[in-house]
Design an enzyme around this catalytic site. Structure first.
Site, short mmCIF file in Angstrom:
data_model
loop_
_atom_site.label_atom_id
_atom_site.label_comp_id
_atom_site.label_asym_id
_atom_site.label_seq_id
_atom_site.Cartn_x
_atom_site.Cartn_y
_atom_site.Cartn_z
CB SER A 104 -0.62 4.62 1.32
OG SER A 104 -1.24 5.39 0.32
CG ASP B 52 -4.06 -0.87 -4.12
OD1 ASP B 52 -3.83 0.08 -4.89
OD2 ASP B 52 -3.82 -0.81 -2.90
CG HIS C 184 -1.58 2.22 -2.89
ND1 HIS C 184 -2.71 1.66 -2.33
CD2 HIS C 184 -1.33 3.36 -2.21
CE1 HIS C 184 -3.13 2.44 -1.34
NE2 HIS C 184 -2.32 3.47 -1.25
#
Ligand code: NAG
Ligand code: NAG
Ligand code: NAG
Ligand code: NAG
Ligand code: NAG
Length: 388
Positions: free
Chosen positions: A46, A352, A355
């Protein structure tokens, strides 16, 4: 004195490193010239997924994307990721995810990264744990299909080819291949095993990583730009859960020391492995990029760099025993709450809890692309020149 010799050493490394250029790249170029990559192919999790896992499963929820794209675009951030800034710095467009079937353009590369991806094949399913069903070896498999099939269609379509959304077949060997993976192998390990057990698995994780890098070389990749793994122990989603830590559990910046030590061990072994690969892969230009230092440098000096307390999370609500993820709703203390975003994302490092924000990503990328954290110390624009 030290600086003086350091300077000489630095120059020597530069001079030596410019002797050869990775094949596929223009060997007649002067060694200090820009590499002029026609494309970027990215592999990872991610940290560099520009929409792969979102395309495969569910779209990212707002407010992701709010800062730059003004809509969710499959990136786990309010805006651009490090790989976006790298592409931008090279004058190339943002990478379309290979798994996306709509609105893609692969003329200048493709992104095989998927959120939750690991180097080793996971034993759990995405539905249970969110770990990606597209680990590194599958990403390499996707690349292999992409390369073969895009060449087939490109050649079929010659007349139209300057309008093609596919790369020119001859561009693959001149492209930049970027990697940012490993964090989830460590994260999975934290949940399943002791630190000693996890530490003992690192050589296998690194071996499997090297096998895939070798596989990419066999498929024609020549220029490798490899990010090491970040300070996972600093992720606020974990640190927010720490209560009454014993002395030494957290470091001076509030990061979980044992987790960062594992990340550093991974990085040490990765760096050693890349030294070995440079010898084995005779035409490859391999750059090890110290992402850890960039991220930790930002976290440990947040105020100085214009950011608030690094443990703050911009989007979502995370407490000792509750997690309302960014863009989600949940019932906390009997009340429905929404995990919305903060007033000023550009002042916060963590988007978040896991990230980074676009602001942090921009800062980090600016410290990576000029080569100051690379081994050898070359900027991205000159990373095609093979080291001896
Ligand atoms: C290499 O660079 C030279 C000089 O800039 C140029 O004339 C030549 O076409 C280039 N070759 C390739 C294969 O790009
Ligand atoms: C998956 O399970 C097998 C068999 O128990 C084990 O050998 C392997 O290490 C596991 N893989 C991961 C990534 O944990
Ligand atoms: C290809 O590009 C040339 C020059 O830009 C242009 O004149 C031509 O119409 C293009 N061909 C197609 C099929 O798009
Ligand atoms: C829920 O209640 C606990 C205990 O009173 C409090 O510490 C926590 O901040 C509350 N959580 C939210 C999201 O309001
Ligand atoms: C690289 O860029 C960063 C951020 O702009 C800067 O602080 C650093 O001094 C630069 N290093 C070199 C070697 O140019």
């Amino acid at each position: 004195m030290d600086d003086f010799f350091g300077g000489i050493l630095f120059s020597l490394i530069l001079v030596i490193s410019y002797a050869v250029t990775a094949k596929g790249q223009n060997v007649t170029d002067s060694p200090s010239s820009s590499c002029d990559y026609p494309a970027i192919y990215n592999f990872g999790d991610s940290n560099s997924d520009t929409g792969g896992i979102a395309a495969a499963f569910f779209p990212m929820a707002a407010p992701c994307g709010e800062t730059y794209f003004h809509r969710p675009v499959g990136r786990a951030s309010d805006g651009r990721l490090i790989v976006d800034f790298i592409a931008d710095d090279l004058g190339l467009p943002f990478l379309s995810p290979y798994l996306d079937s709509v609105g893609t353009n692969f003329q200048h590369g493709a992104n095989f990264a998927t959120g939750g991806a690991t180097i080793r094949r996971p034993n759990e399913s995405w539905f249970q744990t969110g770990v990606s069903p597209f680990p590194l070896d599958i990403q390499v498999e996707h690349y292999t299909q992409f390369k073969e099939r895009s060449a087939y269609f490109y050649n079929q379509d010659k007349v139209e080819s300057n309008k093609s959304r596919l790369p020119r077949p001859e561009d693959f060997s001149k492209a930049l291949y970027t990697f940012d993976i490993g964090q989830n192998d460590l994260a999975a390990g934290f949940q399943k095993m002791s630190m000693e057990e996890l530490r003992a698995t690192i050589p296998d994780i690194i071996d499997q990583y090297a096998t895939q890098l070798q596989g990419m070389y066999d498929r024609g990749a020549r220029v490798f730009w490899i990010h090491n793994t970040g300070p996972i122990g600093c992720l606020p989603v974990s640190t927010v859960k720490v209560q009454n830590p014993v002395p030494g559990y957290l470091d001076e910046h509030g990061c979980i020391k044992s987790q960062n030590d594992i990340a550093k061990e991974f990085n040490k072994q990765l760096k050693e492995k890349l030294v070995q690969l440079r010898e084995e892969l005779s035409d490859a230009a391999i750059t090890y990029v110290d992402m850890y230092s960039a991220k930790y440098g930002l976290i440990s000096n947040a105020k100085k760099h214009g950011f608030e307390e690094p443990s703050k999370i911009c989007c979502g609500i995370h407490g000792v025993d509750n997690d309302v993820w960014c863009g989600n709703k949940a019932t906390v203390n009997g009340t429905e709450v929404y995990g919305g975003s903060c007033a000023k994302p550009s002042a916060i490092i963590s988007w978040d809890g896991v990230h980074y924000t676009e602001g942090a990503n921009r800062w980090i990328a600016s410290h990576l692309v000029n080569g100051s954290l690379s081994d050898p110390p070359v900027p991205t624009t000159r990373a095609c020149h093979r080291q001896i």
